[in-house]
Design a protein around this motif. Structure first.
Motif, PDB file in Angstrom:
ATOM      1  N   GLY B  43       0.815  -1.189   0.000  1.00  0.00           N
ATOM      2  CA  GLY B  43       0.000   0.000   0.000  1.00  0.00           C
ATOM      3  C   GLY B  43       0.859   1.253   0.000  1.00  0.00           C
ATOM      4  O   GLY B  43       2.028   1.210   0.394  1.00  0.00           O
ATOM      5  N   PRO B  44       0.319   2.371  -0.440  1.00  0.00           N
ATOM      6  CA  PRO B  44       1.080   3.621  -0.438  1.00  0.00           C
ATOM      7  C   PRO B  44       1.473   4.038   0.980  1.00  0.00           C
ATOM      8  O   PRO B  44       0.767   3.752   1.948  1.00  0.00           O
ATOM      9  CB  PRO B  44       0.103   4.630  -1.048  1.00  0.00           C
ATOM     10  N   ARG B  45       2.608   4.718   1.050  1.00  0.00           N
ATOM     11  CA  ARG B  45       3.105   5.187   2.332  1.00  0.00           C
ATOM     12  C   ARG B  45       3.280   6.687   2.280  1.00  0.00           C
ATOM     13  O   ARG B  45       3.853   7.219   1.327  1.00  0.00           O
ATOM     14  CB  ARG B  45       4.431   4.504   2.663  1.00  0.00           C
ATOM     15  N   PHE B  46       2.807   7.387   3.295  1.00  0.00           N
ATOM     16  CA  PHE B  46       2.897   8.837   3.374  1.00  0.00           C
ATOM     17  C   PHE B  46       4.353   9.285   3.376  1.00  0.00           C
ATOM     18  O   PHE B  46       5.198   8.726   4.076  1.00  0.00           O
ATOM     19  CB  PHE B  46       2.199   9.307   4.643  1.00  0.00           C
ATOM     20  N   ILE B  47       4.643  10.337   2.576  1.00  0.00           N
ATOM     21  CA  ILE B  47       5.986  10.922   2.591  1.00  0.00           C
ATOM     22  C   ILE B  47       5.956  12.295   3.226  1.00  0.00           C
ATOM     23  O   ILE B  47       6.666  12.567   4.192  1.00  0.00           O
ATOM     24  CB  ILE B  47       6.559  11.058   1.167  1.00  0.00           C
ATOM     25  N   ILE B  48       5.136  13.190   2.663  1.00  0.00           N
ATOM     26  CA  ILE B  48       5.157  14.568   3.114  1.00  0.00           C
ATOM     27  C   ILE B  48       3.888  15.263   2.661  1.00  0.00           C
ATOM     28  O   ILE B  48       3.235  14.835   1.699  1.00  0.00           O
ATOM     29  CB  ILE B  48       6.424  15.281   2.576  1.00  0.00           C
ATOM     30  N   GLN B  49       3.544  16.309   3.357  1.00  0.00           N
ATOM     31  CA  GLN B  49       2.338  17.063   3.037  1.00  0.00           C
ATOM     32  C   GLN B  49       2.588  18.546   3.286  1.00  0.00           C
ATOM     33  O   GLN B  49       3.307  18.909   4.215  1.00  0.00           O
ATOM     34  CB  GLN B  49       1.178  16.590   3.902  1.00  0.00           C
ATOM     35  N   GLY B  50       1.959  19.384   2.451  1.00  0.00           N
ATOM     36  CA  GLY B  50       2.123  20.818   2.646  1.00  0.00           C
ATOM     37  C   GLY B  50       0.986  21.612   2.043  1.00  0.00           C
ATOM     38  O   GLY B  50       0.183  21.088   1.259  1.00  0.00           O
ATOM     39  N   TYR B  51       0.972  22.875   2.395  1.00  0.00           N
ATOM     40  CA  TYR B  51      -0.043  23.777   1.840  1.00  0.00           C
ATOM     41  C   TYR B  51       0.619  24.881   0.999  1.00  0.00           C
ATOM     42  O   TYR B  51       0.158  25.193  -0.087  1.00  0.00           O
ATOM     43  CB  TYR B  51      -0.868  24.410   2.953  1.00  0.00           C
ATOM     44  N   LYS B  52       1.697  25.450   1.526  1.00  0.00           N
ATOM     45  CA  LYS B  52       2.410  26.480   0.774  1.00  0.00           C
ATOM     46  C   LYS B  52       3.855  26.533   1.241  1.00  0.00           C
ATOM     47  O   LYS B  52       4.231  25.900   2.233  1.00  0.00           O
ATOM     48  CB  LYS B  52       1.756  27.841   0.945  1.00  0.00           C
ATOM     49  N   THR B  53       4.668  27.238   0.517  1.00  0.00           N
ATOM     50  CA  THR B  53       6.110  27.449   0.747  1.00  0.00           C
ATOM     51  C   THR B  53       6.847  26.121   0.828  1.00  0.00           C
ATOM     52  O   THR B  53       6.770  25.316  -0.074  1.00  0.00           O
ATOM     53  CB  THR B  53       6.362  28.315   1.996  1.00  0.00           C
ATOM     54  N   LYS B  54       7.602  25.916   1.891  1.00  0.00           N
ATOM     55  CA  LYS B  54       8.451  24.740   1.967  1.00  0.00           C
ATOM     56  C   LYS B  54       8.174  23.950   3.232  1.00  0.00           C
ATOM     57  O   LYS B  54       7.971  24.513   4.300  1.00  0.00           O
ATOM     58  CB  LYS B  54       9.918  25.173   1.935  1.00  0.00           C
ATOM     59  N   VAL B  55       8.160  22.647   3.055  1.00  0.00           N
ATOM     60  CA  VAL B  55       8.012  21.734   4.184  1.00  0.00           C
ATOM     61  C   VAL B  55       9.154  20.733   4.118  1.00  0.00           C
ATOM     62  O   VAL B  55       9.493  20.242   3.041  1.00  0.00           O
ATOM     63  CB  VAL B  55       6.655  21.001   4.137  1.00  0.00           C
ATOM     64  N   THR B  56       9.725  20.430   5.247  1.00  0.00           N
ATOM     65  CA  THR B  56      10.821  19.455   5.285  1.00  0.00           C
ATOM     66  C   THR B  56      10.598  18.489   6.439  1.00  0.00           C
ATOM     67  O   THR B  56      10.202  18.895   7.526  1.00  0.00           O
ATOM     68  CB  THR B  56      12.178  20.168   5.458  1.00  0.00           C
ATOM     69  N   ASN B  57      10.837  17.216   6.172  1.00  0.00           N
ATOM     70  CA  ASN B  57      10.851  16.242   7.252  1.00  0.00           C
ATOM     71  C   ASN B  57      12.095  15.381   7.124  1.00  0.00           C
ATOM     72  O   ASN B  57      13.019  15.727   6.378  1.00  0.00           O
ATOM     73  CB  ASN B  57       9.557  15.406   7.282  1.00  0.00           C
ATOM     74  N   GLU B  58      12.128  14.279   7.820  1.00  0.00           N
ATOM     75  CA  GLU B  58      13.340  13.478   7.870  1.00  0.00           C
ATOM     76  C   GLU B  58      13.651  12.762   6.563  1.00  0.00           C
ATOM     77  O   GLU B  58      14.755  12.273   6.374  1.00  0.00           O
ATOM     78  CB  GLU B  58      13.259  12.466   9.016  1.00  0.00           C
ATOM     79  N   VAL B  59      12.696  12.680   5.655  1.00  0.00           N
ATOM     80  CA  VAL B  59      12.934  11.933   4.429  1.00  0.00           C
ATOM     81  C   VAL B  59      12.880  12.767   3.167  1.00  0.00           C
ATOM     82  O   VAL B  59      13.427  12.374   2.128  1.00  0.00           O
ATOM     83  CB  VAL B  59      11.942  10.757   4.286  1.00  0.00           C
ATOM     84  N   ALA B  60      12.208  13.914   3.199  1.00  0.00           N
ATOM     85  CA  ALA B  60      12.021  14.674   1.968  1.00  0.00           C
ATOM     86  C   ALA B  60      11.729  16.135   2.265  1.00  0.00           C
ATOM     87  O   ALA B  60      11.481  16.518   3.410  1.00  0.00           O
ATOM     88  CB  ALA B  60      10.873  14.071   1.154  1.00  0.00           C
ATOM     89  N   SER B  61      11.750  16.912   1.180  1.00  0.00           N
ATOM     90  CA  SER B  61      11.307  18.303   1.242  1.00  0.00           C
ATOM     91  C   SER B  61      10.247  18.510   0.180  1.00  0.00           C
ATOM     92  O   SER B  61      10.258  17.843  -0.868  1.00  0.00           O
ATOM     93  CB  SER B  61      12.471  19.267   1.013  1.00  0.00           C
ATOM     94  N   LEU B  62       9.368  19.417   0.452  1.00  0.00           N
ATOM     95  CA  LEU B  62       8.294  19.740  -0.479  1.00  0.00           C
ATOM     96  C   LEU B  62       8.306  21.244  -0.707  1.00  0.00           C
ATOM     97  O   LEU B  62       8.212  22.020   0.254  1.00  0.00           O
ATOM     98  CB  LEU B  62       6.947  19.299   0.089  1.00  0.00           C
ATOM     99  N   PHE B  63       8.456  21.625  -1.986  1.00  0.00           N
ATOM    100  CA  PHE B  63       8.494  23.027  -2.347  1.00  0.00           C
ATOM    101  C   PHE B  63       7.205  23.385  -3.083  1.00  0.00           C
ATOM    102  O   PHE B  63       6.841  22.735  -4.071  1.00  0.00           O
ATOM    103  CB  PHE B  63       9.704  23.310  -3.240  1.00  0.00           C
ATOM    104  N   ILE B  64       6.570  24.427  -2.623  1.00  0.00           N
ATOM    105  CA  ILE B  64       5.302  24.864  -3.219  1.00  0.00           C
ATOM    106  C   ILE B  64       5.416  26.357  -3.508  1.00  0.00           C
ATOM    107  O   ILE B  64       5.583  27.152  -2.574  1.00  0.00           O
ATOM    108  CB  ILE B  64       4.124  24.591  -2.267  1.00  0.00           C
ATOM    109  N   PRO B  65       5.315  26.751  -4.772  1.00  0.00           N
ATOM    110  CA  PRO B  65       5.419  28.181  -5.089  1.00  0.00           C
ATOM    111  C   PRO B  65       4.180  28.929  -4.623  1.00  0.00           C
ATOM    112  O   PRO B  65       3.182  28.328  -4.229  1.00  0.00           O
ATOM    113  CB  PRO B  65       5.527  28.174  -6.621  1.00  0.00           C
ATOM    114  N   ALA B  66       4.267  30.235  -4.703  1.00  0.00           N
ATOM    115  CA  ALA B  66       3.197  31.080  -4.176  1.00  0.00           C
ATOM    116  C   ALA B  66       1.849  30.827  -4.856  1.00  0.00           C
ATOM    117  O   ALA B  66       0.807  30.875  -4.196  1.00  0.00           O
ATOM    118  CB  ALA B  66       3.586  32.552  -4.326  1.00  0.00           C
ATOM    119  N   ASP B  67       1.861  30.529  -6.147  1.00  0.00           N
ATOM    120  CA  ASP B  67       0.580  30.309  -6.825  1.00  0.00           C
ATOM    121  C   ASP B  67       0.014  28.909  -6.592  1.00  0.00           C
ATOM    122  O   ASP B  67      -1.125  28.635  -6.974  1.00  0.00           O
ATOM    123  CB  ASP B  67       0.704  30.594  -8.332  1.00  0.00           C
ATOM    124  N   ARG B  68       0.797  28.043  -5.988  1.00  0.00           N
ATOM    125  CA  ARG B  68       0.401  26.659  -5.612  1.00  0.00           C
ATOM    126  C   ARG B  68      -0.063  25.827  -6.798  1.00  0.00           C
ATOM    127  O   ARG B  68      -0.695  24.779  -6.600  1.00  0.00           O
ATOM    128  CB  ARG B  68      -0.709  26.705  -4.560  1.00  0.00           C
TER     129      ARG B  68
END
Lengths: 122, 112
Positions: B43-68
């Motif tokens: 089954g799928p496994r959660f990596i990361i979640q975000g709404y805007k800008t940048k989110v970082t956790n122990e396994v990955a980073s998520l970059f979201i520009p201003a216009d999303r």
């Protein structure tokens, strides 16, 4: 963290028989669970939403009489593939969302997935 | 729900940084962006979640520009065990009955 468990992990059945797959949320209550189907080298396709205490809602094109869903308790949903045929052979995955609260820094719910059930109809 | 578009596949080598971009032009105000990893027959496994800008956790980073309208999953120094399919999902998360629809995903192949 929260865990969603499926049983069995794999099953082989004869054409025309029915197969039941269980999905349990182990450390949280899940009033809603989701069932997906995944064919080889394809993405997950949402089949239906299982609702505790009420009827399941099915996605367009999914036969509700073919795929019976029962959400008997706050931690258990079952999917029964009735009169299975070879074309029903697939990987079935359930998912549940824990409602509310801050979890790993998330303001909203996180979806947890079971390990999947490989169904082979011969 | 906002439709997502991802590259079908990507190749990388061990030790490299991998960036997987997802387009979601029709993202709604209350939509979040979530990335999942799936290994074969699991089954799928959660990596990361975000709404805007940048989110970082122990396994990955998520970059979201201003216009999303897009997002980029960044995996630092990948290893062979990161070979998997990565899914970008967009949708509301406020309630536990909010559904997740999966797009095609990106098959990441990490080579030695």
């Amino acid at each position: 963290g929260a865990v969603v468990s499926q049983h069995p992990s794999w099953v082989i059945c004869k054409s025309g028989t029915s197969v039941k797959i269980e999905c349990r949320s182990l450390d949280f209550q899940a009033t809603t669970m989701f069932w997906y189907r995944q064919f080889p080298k394809q993405s997950l396709m949402l089949m239906a939403t299982s609702n505790e205490g009420s009827k399941a809602t099915y996605e367009q094109g999914v036969e509700k009489d073919k795929f019976l869903i029962n959400h008997a308790s706050l931690t258990l949903s079952t999917l029964t593939v009735t009169s299975a045929h070879p074309e029903d052979s697939s990987f079935y995955i359930c998912s549940a969302r824990r409602q509310g609260g801050m979890n790993r820094g998330l303001a909203n719910t996180e979806a947890f997935f079971g390990q999947g059930t490989r169904l082979t109809v011969v | 729900l906002a439709k997502t578009t991802q590259p079908i596949s990507m190749d990388s080598y061990e030790g490299q940084e991998v960036n997987i971009t997802c387009s979601h032009n029709n993202i709604a105000t209350n939509d979040y962006i979530t990335w999942y990893q799936q290994f074969p027959s699991q089954g799928p496994r959660f990596i990361i979640q975000g709404y805007k800008t940048k989110v970082t956790n122990e396994v990955a980073s998520l970059f979201i520009p201003a216009d999303r309208k897009s997002s980029t999953l960044s995996l630092p120094r990948v290893s062979l065990s990161d070979t998997a399919v990565y899914y970008c999902l967009v949708g509301p998360l406020l309630y536990n009955f909010n559904k997740f629809y999966f797009g095609s995903g990106t098959k990441l192949n990490v080579k030695p």
